[in-house]
Design an enzyme around this catalytic site. Structure first.
Site, PDB file in Angstrom:
ATOM      1  N   ASP A  18      36.612  50.965  39.604  1.00 37.56           N
ATOM      2  CA  ASP A  18      36.994  51.827  40.734  1.00 37.56           C
ATOM      3  C   ASP A  18      36.174  51.531  41.991  1.00 37.56           C
ATOM      4  O   ASP A  18      35.958  52.415  42.814  1.00 37.56           O
ATOM      5  CB  ASP A  18      36.819  53.326  40.388  1.00 37.56           C
ATOM      6  CG  ASP A  18      37.493  53.687  39.086  1.00 37.56           C
ATOM      7  OD1 ASP A  18      38.653  53.303  38.904  1.00 37.56           O
ATOM      8  OD2 ASP A  18      36.849  54.355  38.245  1.00 37.56           O
ATOM      9  N   LYS A  21      38.362  47.478  44.448  1.00 38.14           N
ATOM     10  CA  LYS A  21      38.804  46.077  44.367  1.00 38.14           C
ATOM     11  C   LYS A  21      40.201  45.926  44.932  1.00 38.14           C
ATOM     12  O   LYS A  21      40.535  44.921  45.536  1.00 38.14           O
ATOM     13  CB  LYS A  21      38.820  45.601  42.903  1.00 38.14           C
ATOM     14  CG  LYS A  21      37.465  45.558  42.266  1.00 38.14           C
ATOM     15  CD  LYS A  21      37.565  45.168  40.801  1.00 38.14           C
ATOM     16  CE  LYS A  21      38.307  46.183  39.969  1.00 38.14           C
ATOM     17  NZ  LYS A  21      37.693  47.505  39.877  1.00 38.14           N
ATOM     18  N   GLY A  22      41.033  46.962  44.706  1.00 38.73           N
ATOM     19  CA  GLY A  22      42.425  46.905  45.154  1.00 38.73           C
ATOM     20  C   GLY A  22      42.524  46.599  46.638  1.00 38.73           C
ATOM     21  O   GLY A  22      43.308  45.746  47.057  1.00 38.73           O
ATOM     22  N   ASN A  43      46.070  49.923  33.017  1.00 39.38           N
ATOM     23  CA  ASN A  43      45.155  51.020  33.337  1.00 39.38           C
ATOM     24  C   ASN A  43      44.339  50.708  34.576  1.00 39.38           C
ATOM     25  O   ASN A  43      43.373  51.380  34.877  1.00 39.38           O
ATOM     26  CB  ASN A  43      44.207  51.319  32.166  1.00 39.38           C
ATOM     27  CG  ASN A  43      43.406  50.081  31.770  1.00 39.38           C
ATOM     28  OD1 ASN A  43      43.729  48.986  32.199  1.00 39.38           O
ATOM     29  ND2 ASN A  43      42.400  50.265  30.956  1.00 39.38           N
ATOM     30  N   GLY A  45      45.138  50.593  37.878  1.00 37.52           N
ATOM     31  CA  GLY A  45      45.274  51.603  38.915  1.00 37.52           C
ATOM     32  C   GLY A  45      44.722  51.213  40.269  1.00 37.52           C
ATOM     33  O   GLY A  45      44.032  51.994  40.906  1.00 37.52           O
ATOM     34  N   GLN A 226      38.873  46.897  36.158  1.00 39.23           N
ATOM     35  CA  GLN A 226      37.659  47.594  35.692  1.00 39.23           C
ATOM     36  C   GLN A 226      36.409  46.976  36.341  1.00 39.23           C
ATOM     37  O   GLN A 226      36.511  46.397  37.411  1.00 39.23           O
ATOM     38  CB  GLN A 226      37.546  47.601  34.168  1.00 39.23           C
ATOM     39  CG  GLN A 226      38.604  48.461  33.478  1.00 39.23           C
ATOM     40  CD  GLN A 226      39.838  47.696  33.075  1.00 39.23           C
ATOM     41  OE1 GLN A 226      39.770  46.553  32.686  1.00 39.23           O
ATOM     42  NE2 GLN A 226      40.987  48.325  33.164  1.00 39.23           N
ATOM     43  N   THR A 241      35.397  48.681  28.048  1.00 43.22           N
ATOM     44  CA  THR A 241      36.815  48.424  27.870  1.00 43.22           C
ATOM     45  C   THR A 241      36.962  47.316  26.815  1.00 43.22           C
ATOM     46  O   THR A 241      35.970  46.820  26.288  1.00 43.22           O
ATOM     47  CB  THR A 241      37.445  48.083  29.237  1.00 43.22           C
ATOM     48  OG1 THR A 241      38.848  48.174  29.121  1.00 43.22           O
ATOM     49  CG2 THR A 241      37.047  46.700  29.724  1.00 43.22           C
ATOM     50  N   PRO A 306      37.973  63.554  37.226  1.00 41.44           N
ATOM     51  CA  PRO A 306      36.859  63.464  38.185  1.00 41.44           C
ATOM     52  C   PRO A 306      35.882  62.377  37.730  1.00 41.44           C
ATOM     53  O   PRO A 306      35.602  62.245  36.541  1.00 41.44           O
ATOM     54  CB  PRO A 306      36.191  64.839  38.121  1.00 41.44           C
ATOM     55  CG  PRO A 306      36.798  65.570  36.999  1.00 41.44           C
ATOM     56  CD  PRO A 306      38.008  64.830  36.506  1.00 41.44           C
ATOM     57  N   ARG A 307      35.412  61.582  38.697  1.00 38.27           N
ATOM     58  CA  ARG A 307      34.447  60.541  38.336  1.00 38.27           C
ATOM     59  C   ARG A 307      33.035  61.083  38.467  1.00 38.27           C
ATOM     60  O   ARG A 307      32.764  61.879  39.362  1.00 38.27           O
ATOM     61  CB  ARG A 307      34.608  59.339  39.269  1.00 38.27           C
ATOM     62  CG  ARG A 307      35.950  58.657  39.105  1.00 38.27           C
ATOM     63  CD  ARG A 307      36.141  57.519  40.110  1.00 38.27           C
ATOM     64  NE  ARG A 307      37.465  56.935  39.968  1.00 38.27           N
ATOM     65  CZ  ARG A 307      38.182  56.466  40.980  1.00 38.27           C
ATOM     66  NH1 ARG A 307      37.716  56.499  42.211  1.00 38.27           N
ATOM     67  NH2 ARG A 307      39.374  55.955  40.759  1.00 38.27           N
ATOM     68  N   LYS A 333      33.330  51.794  50.754  1.00 39.57           N
ATOM     69  CA  LYS A 333      33.100  53.243  50.850  1.00 39.57           C
ATOM     70  C   LYS A 333      31.779  53.603  51.516  1.00 39.57           C
ATOM     71  O   LYS A 333      31.170  54.629  51.191  1.00 39.57           O
ATOM     72  CB  LYS A 333      33.207  53.877  49.466  1.00 39.57           C
ATOM     73  CG  LYS A 333      34.629  53.748  48.892  1.00 39.57           C
ATOM     74  CD  LYS A 333      34.843  54.642  47.731  1.00 39.57           C
ATOM     75  CE  LYS A 333      36.208  55.273  47.729  1.00 39.57           C
ATOM     76  NZ  LYS A 333      36.462  56.220  46.684  1.00 39.57           N
ATOM     77  N   SER A 415      33.438  47.765  53.716  1.00 37.45           N
ATOM     78  CA  SER A 415      34.654  48.554  53.917  1.00 37.45           C
ATOM     79  C   SER A 415      34.260  49.965  54.321  1.00 37.45           C
ATOM     80  O   SER A 415      33.358  50.568  53.741  1.00 37.45           O
ATOM     81  CB  SER A 415      35.460  48.545  52.611  1.00 37.45           C
ATOM     82  OG  SER A 415      36.527  49.445  52.701  1.00 37.45           O
ATOM     83  N   VAL A 416      34.940  50.481  55.346  1.00 39.54           N
ATOM     84  CA  VAL A 416      34.527  51.763  55.932  1.00 39.54           C
ATOM     85  C   VAL A 416      35.676  52.772  55.984  1.00 39.54           C
ATOM     86  O   VAL A 416      35.686  53.677  56.821  1.00 39.54           O
ATOM     87  CB  VAL A 416      33.935  51.554  57.352  1.00 39.54           C
ATOM     88  CG1 VAL A 416      32.592  50.844  57.266  1.00 39.54           C
ATOM     89  CG2 VAL A 416      34.905  50.778  58.255  1.00 39.54           C
TER      90      VAL A 416
HETATM   91  P1  GDP Z   1      39.833  49.672  42.173  1.00 42.86           P
HETATM   92  O1  GDP Z   1      40.325  50.001  40.805  1.00 42.86           O
HETATM   93  O2  GDP Z   1      38.504  49.016  42.174  1.00 42.86           O
HETATM   94  O3  GDP Z   1      40.843  48.970  43.014  1.00 42.86           O
HETATM   95  O4  GDP Z   1      39.564  51.038  42.880  1.00 42.86           O
HETATM   96  P2  GDP Z   1      40.645  52.138  43.194  1.00 42.86           P
HETATM   97  O5  GDP Z   1      41.704  51.545  44.029  1.00 42.86           O
HETATM   98  O6  GDP Z   1      40.985  52.916  41.995  1.00 42.86           O
HETATM   99  O7  GDP Z   1      39.746  53.130  44.011  1.00 42.86           O
HETATM  100  C1  GDP Z   1      39.406  52.901  45.221  1.00 42.86           C
HETATM  101  C2  GDP Z   1      39.776  54.108  46.044  1.00 42.86           C
HETATM  102  O8  GDP Z   1      38.933  54.100  47.123  1.00 42.86           O
HETATM  103  C3  GDP Z   1      41.191  54.062  46.591  1.00 42.86           C
HETATM  104  O9  GDP Z   1      41.700  55.346  46.740  1.00 42.86           O
HETATM  105  C4  GDP Z   1      40.991  53.410  47.952  1.00 42.86           C
HETATM  106  O10 GDP Z   1      41.959  53.764  48.921  1.00 42.86           O
HETATM  107  C5  GDP Z   1      39.657  53.965  48.324  1.00 42.86           C
HETATM  108  N1  GDP Z   1      38.850  53.102  49.164  1.00 42.86           N
HETATM  109  C6  GDP Z   1      38.717  51.745  49.095  1.00 42.86           C
HETATM  110  N2  GDP Z   1      37.831  51.335  50.028  1.00 42.86           N
HETATM  111  C7  GDP Z   1      37.423  52.453  50.680  1.00 42.86           C
HETATM  112  C8  GDP Z   1      36.489  52.675  51.746  1.00 42.86           C
HETATM  113  O11 GDP Z   1      35.858  51.783  52.274  1.00 42.86           O
HETATM  114  N3  GDP Z   1      36.321  53.989  52.128  1.00 42.86           N
HETATM  115  C9  GDP Z   1      36.969  55.025  51.562  1.00 42.86           C
HETATM  116  N4  GDP Z   1      36.732  56.253  52.011  1.00 42.86           N
HETATM  117  N5  GDP Z   1      37.852  54.835  50.561  1.00 42.86           N
HETATM  118  C10 GDP Z   1      38.063  53.573  50.130  1.00 42.86           C
END
Ligand code: GDP
Length: 426
Positions: A18, A21-22, A43, A45, A226, A241, A306-307, A333, A415-416
């Site tokens: 989470d 990466k997406g 899984n 997501g 993951q 996993t 919830p994480r 984030k 990423s912001v």
């Molecule tokens: P992944 O499994 O690693 O791709 O992660 P997810 O996509 O499940 O979770 C990432 C979540 O964080 C998603 O809801 C994204 O839109 C959000 N996200 C990704 N980068 C950022 C960021 O820089 N800031 C914020 N606030 N949210 C982000």
């Protein structure tokens, strides 16, 4: 990430998944010719925010959202045909062109209804905190040599034998769990016959396809699911996993040679999260965790769970950097920390009077360690509009600099925000 030298790039999560990466894959896929998933199941997501709406893709590589990019589901993935076809139909309904550019490895193993049944009826998988989508049981069948591969759908007789093996084992397991539910050979065969019609046209020897793409100089993105600390070998076993989430898994999971990899990008959050049970050494107290959870919207994309939230753990990410051979880092984030007045980084683990800087393999040790923190001033300003490092407040720069120092890996992207354009480093 893609340069004249870097043609084959792996993106991995360098924490417990989470990490965002997406978004990175989505941004990089714009410059890629091929995007490949190599492990995990439906899984993953990955959430991709497209402005007007966001997309959660569980099975198909998010590169599919970019016109002309070819997408591959590798042999290392366990494929859930239901999810695959639901996602294809959803994409087509939304105007995305999927046909002719999505390939499924003919060696990929299938996740079948009885795998999901085993997951939902087993208290063991629930105690590990899995997503209950049949992925663990499908990998178990793969290793036990009773799995069903895509290519088995081409051979009715062989398929029947394999299904009988799988169903017999599943039913024995269900009985041992005390469940009254049972799998059925004929129902499974009927389902597979229906699926074959749609699945076989997508089936390819993707190792050959991707190998040829590498030879031709194409830009290839291998997309991990993951995170490294969930790797079945290198993660916090047994809270892991069922697949190899690290960069080594990338080559095995598509059928490339290790020497084909040019660069490995590790994606990390500016803090740490994990879903479900298992060690999280830098877990915040509940008040702070709740604040970060709400600021960062830290709820599972697949399950809504919830994480758990913790401070940035440099021991974890340094370990991930070593086992993946990270050449670059993407810190996501950062904006989530904008309102905090001070921020901690874990620089060591105190255990039995000693300071440890290598991540231990034993979860019992992790339960007993006390993280050593370094506290940095927060910036208490929005970073959401920053597009260059210079746009960031000095305190945020200091935070990133300290990370780079501790991790000995350069931060290439920051990423912001959730949107595609909210990124520094492109
Ligand atoms: P992944 O499994 O690693 O791709 O992660 P997810 O996509 O499940 O979770 C990432 C979540 O964080 C998603 O809801 C994204 O839109 C959000 N996200 C990704 N980068 C950022 C960021 O820089 N800031 C914020 N606030 N949210 C982000």
């Amino acid at each position: 990430m893609f340069t004249e030298q870097n043609r084959t790039v792996v993106v991995v999560g360098a924490q417990w998944g989470d990490e965002g990466k997406g978004k990175l894959v989505d941004v990089l896929a714009e410059r890629a010719d091929w995007v490949v998933r190599y492990q995990g199941g439906a899984n993953a997501g990955h959430t991709v925010d497209l402005g007007k709406h966001s997309f959660v893709l569980h099975q198909i590589p998010s590169g599919i959202l970019h016109e002309g990019v070819r997408c591959v589901i590798g042999n290392g993935v366990v494929l859930d045909p239901d999810t695959l076809f639901t996602e294809i139909d959803g994409l087509v309904a939304d105007g995305f062109d999927v046909e002719g550019r999505l390939y499924v490895s003919d060696r990929a193993h299938l996740v079948l209804p009885y795998h999901k049944l085993l997951d939902s009826e087993s208290s063991h998988t629930q105690s590990i905190g899995t997503t209950g989508r049949g992925i663990g049981p499908a990998y178990e069948d793969k290793v036990a040599r009773r799995g069903i591969r895509v290519l088995d759908l081409r051979h009715g007789d062989r398929l029947k034998v394999q299904v009988e093996l799988g169903v017999e084992h599943a039913n024995a397991q269900l009985a041992s769990f005390g469940s009254t539910k049972r799998a059925d050979v004929q129902q499974t065969l009927d389902l597979l016959t229906r699926l074959a019609e749609r699945l076989l046209p997508l089936a390819e020897d993707v190792g050959v396809l991707v190998h040829r793409a590498v030879k031709s100089g194409a830009a290839i993105l291998l997309e991990g699911a993951q995170g490294s600390l969930l790797d079945v070998d290198h993660g916090t076993y047994p809270f892991v996993t069922s697949s190899s989430t690290t960069s080594g898994g990338a080559v095995i999971g598509v059928g490339l040679a290790p020497t084909a990899i040019d660069a490995v990008l590790g994606v990390v959050k500016a803090y740490t999260t994990r879903v479900g049970s298992g060690p999280l050494p830098t877990e915040m107290d509940e008040a702070m965790a709740e604040r970060v959870r709400s600021l960062g919207n830290e709820f599972g994309a697949t399950t809504g769970r919830p994480r758990r939230c913790g401070w940035f753990d440099a021991i974890v990410v340094r370990y991930a950097s070593r086992i993946n051979g990270l050449t670059d880092l993407a810190v996501t984030k950062l904006d989530v920390l904008d309102t905090l007045d001070r921020i901690a980084i874990c620089t060591g683990y105190e255990y039995e009077g000693d300071l440890h800087t290598e991540f231990p393999g034993d979860v019992a040790t992790l339960d007993k360690i006390a993280p050593r923190y370094e506290w940095l001033d927060g910036w208490q300003r929005s970073t959401a509009d920053a597009r260059r490092l210079d746009d960031l407040p000095a305190e945020a720069r200091r935070y990133l600099d300290r990370m780079q120092e501790l991790l000995e890996t350069p931060v290439t992207y920051v990423s912001v925000g959730t949107r595609r354009d909210q990124i520094i480093g492109l």
